[in-house]
Structure formats: structure tokens, C-alpha cells
Design a protein around this motif. Structure first.
Motif, mmCIF file in Angstrom:
data_model
loop_
_atom_site.group_PDB
_atom_site.id
_atom_site.type_symbol
_atom_site.label_atom_id
_atom_site.label_comp_id
_atom_site.label_asym_id
_atom_site.label_seq_id
_atom_site.Cartn_x
_atom_site.Cartn_y
_atom_site.Cartn_z
ATOM 1 N N ALA A 164 21.037 11.130 -8.821
ATOM 2 C CA ALA A 164 21.328 9.794 -9.846
ATOM 3 C C ALA A 164 21.308 10.006 -11.174
ATOM 4 O O ALA A 164 22.403 10.130 -11.116
ATOM 5 C CB ALA A 164 20.296 9.132 -9.153
ATOM 6 N N ARG A 165 19.991 11.145 -11.898
ATOM 7 C CA ARG A 165 20.619 10.742 -13.053
ATOM 8 C C ARG A 165 21.541 11.833 -13.648
ATOM 9 O O ARG A 165 22.191 11.775 -14.823
ATOM 10 C CB ARG A 165 18.548 11.345 -13.529
ATOM 11 N N GLY A 166 21.321 12.785 -13.037
ATOM 12 C CA GLY A 166 22.842 13.933 -13.195
ATOM 13 C C GLY A 166 23.971 12.927 -13.049
ATOM 14 O O GLY A 166 25.117 13.060 -13.889
ATOM 15 N N THR A 167 24.181 12.166 -12.769
ATOM 16 C CA THR A 167 25.475 11.757 -11.851
ATOM 17 C C THR A 167 26.088 10.716 -12.825
ATOM 18 O O THR A 167 26.938 10.259 -13.123
ATOM 19 C CB THR A 167 25.430 10.616 -10.144
ATOM 20 N N ALA A 168 24.683 9.686 -13.489
ATOM 21 C CA ALA A 168 24.806 8.801 -14.482
ATOM 22 C C ALA A 168 25.140 9.802 -15.591
ATOM 23 O O ALA A 168 25.449 8.662 -16.773
ATOM 24 C CB ALA A 168 23.123 8.175 -14.646
ATOM 25 N N ARG A 169 24.968 10.641 -16.133
ATOM 26 C CA ARG A 169 24.114 11.504 -16.976
ATOM 27 C C ARG A 169 26.023 11.728 -17.256
ATOM 28 O O ARG A 169 26.906 11.830 -18.733
ATOM 29 C CB ARG A 169 23.818 12.866 -17.780
#
Ligand code: C5P
Length: 225
Positions: free
Chosen positions: A20-25
Motif C-alpha cells: 500500500a505504501r509503495g503504491t501510494a508513493r
């Protein structure tokens, strides 16, 4: 605004947070870790001297109504505050991890957290490129209208290995036992249990690298925008 919502559910250690974090970044979206919100309330309950695992639900519900929970949704620096106190480190303690399933099963706790989650989501839709939200009931209860809905899984062995690396322990068997205990509790509770539904895309990630999983979710989001 034209921000979209990417909802990701799955069991402990399935790689939800990193994905989720990687996608948001990658997509310059906001990021919300709903597990951190339940952990923050559990920290508060323990901080007030109540044993989360054995306390009656009424005491937990009363305490959980008190503090202001503030979530920072920048994926490069997500923050969580309880009445202004930064608890990002403390909510990862073994004590909080042991108590969080019991606290998050209390209906009043869920009601309050889901309302807050929906506020954060609505604001992100209005004012930004949208938000990636991860948890156990995002695709089913919190944001069933999300443009992208994913159920993330991996084998029990892979999940135990990943989580052991995260918490820096070599005791994979104990980590696996703890994951299994929480998963059983989270999937069998009466209130908003972790469930896999037909309209969420299942992503089995056992043989995949994190970068591969992120690339796939980014592609799905691009197609849905
Ligand atoms: O994701 P994480 O492992 O940090 O979540 C901690 C706990 O919070 C889960 O085991 C579950 O009991 C609870 N939780 C929940 N609903 C969510 C997210 C987390 O009940 N949406």
C-alpha cells in the motif's frame, strides 16, 4: 476532486503495508494504515492500565471513546498520534500486538474508527490524487465503493518469514503461531470479520517480490483512473 480509492485487505504479514505504501508513493496518493488506528487505541487502553485481552468490552469501549486519533497520510512519513503523542514506535510492541485483536472486535471501537477512516477517505478524494487504504474490512465495510479492491494473500510460511524479518526475530515458529492466532480471531469475530469477497481481486504473492506486487497494483490503479 478526481482522487480514486485503492482498498487492500488481507491477513497479517501478507505484505499489505509495504504494498500500500509503495503504491501510494509511486502514484503520489495518500496512504492510510487502518491497523495502526486499532493499535493506537489498544495502546491507549493499555496505557490506562486495562488488560486488553481480559477486560470487559464495556471498559474497552469507554476508554476507546476518549482520545483524539490523528493519522498523517503522507506515504513517505505516515504518522499516528494519540492526543498529540507520537505512538508510531509503541504501537508495534508485543503487548499491543497481543491485545489489538480483542480491542478491534469491540463494536463501539469499530464504529468510531470506521467513521474516522471514511472522513479521511472523503477528504483525500476531494483534495488529492486519492488514497490507498489497507486493513481487514476496507473492501467490505469501510470503502466498498473503491475503484480498486484487492485481497492480498501469501502462504503461512511466507507471511511468517516476512513478519519475522520485520520484527527482527529468528523465532519463525513463534511468529507463525502469533499470525495464525490473530488471523483466526480476525476472521471469526462477529463484527466485520476479515473476509474475502467475490468482487475483490485475489493477489497471491508467495513467489513475487515486493516490487512486482507494487507494479501490478499500480497498473490496476492506472487502468481504473
Ligand atoms: O494490520 P495490522 O496487523 O497492524 O492490524 C492489527 C490488528 O488490527 C489486526 O490483527 C486486526 O485485529 C485489527 N484490524 C481490524 N480492522 C482493520 C485493520 C486492522 O480489525 N481494518
Amino acid at each position: 476532486g478526481d482522487g480514486i480509492v485503492i482498498a487492500i485487505d488481507g491477513p497479517s504479514g501478507s505484505g499489505k503495508s509495504s504494498t500500500a505504501r509503495g503504491t501510494a508513493r509511486a502514484r503520489e496518493m495518500r496512504y492510510l494504515d487502518t491497523g495502526a488506528m486499532y493499535r493506537a487505541l489498544t495502546w491507549w487502553v493499555l496505557h490506562n492500565g486495562v488488560d486488553a485481552t481480559t477486560a470487559d468490552a464495556a471498559a474497552v469501549a469507554r476508554l476507546a471513546a476518549q482520545p483524539v486519533i490523528t493519522m498523517g497520510t503522507d506515504p513517505t512519513d505516515p504518522t499516528v498520534r494519540v492526543d498529540g503523542t507520537d505512538v508510531a514506535e509503541d504501537i508495534r510492541s508485543p503487548e499491543v500486538t497481543s491485545g489489538v485483536s480483542a480491542v478491534s472486535a469491540v463494536p463501539e471501537v469499530r464504529e468510531r474508527m470506521v467513521a474516522l477512516q471514511r472522513d479521511i477517505i472523503a477528504e483525500a478524494r476531494r483534495d488529492s490524487g486519492g488514497i490507498v487504504v489497507e486493513g481487514r474490512d476496507i473492501t467490505t465495510v469501510v470503502a466498498p465503493e473503491a475503484e480498486v479492491k484487492i485481497y492480498l494473500t501469501a502462504s503461512a510460511e511466507a507471511r511468517a518469514e516476512r513478519r519475522s524479518r520485520e520484527v527482527r526475530t529468528s523465532d519463525i515458529a513463534a511468529t507463525r503461531a502469533d499470525l495464525m492466532r490473530r488471523d483466526l480471531f480476525d476472521s471469526s469475530r462477529a463484527e466485520s470479520p476479515l473476509t474475502q469477497t467475490e468482487d475483490a481481486l485475489e493477489l497471491e504473492t508467495t513467489g513475487m517480490s515486493l516490487d512486482e506486487v507494487i507494479a501490478l497494483v499500480v497498473k490496476l490503479a492506472d487502468e481504473a483512473s
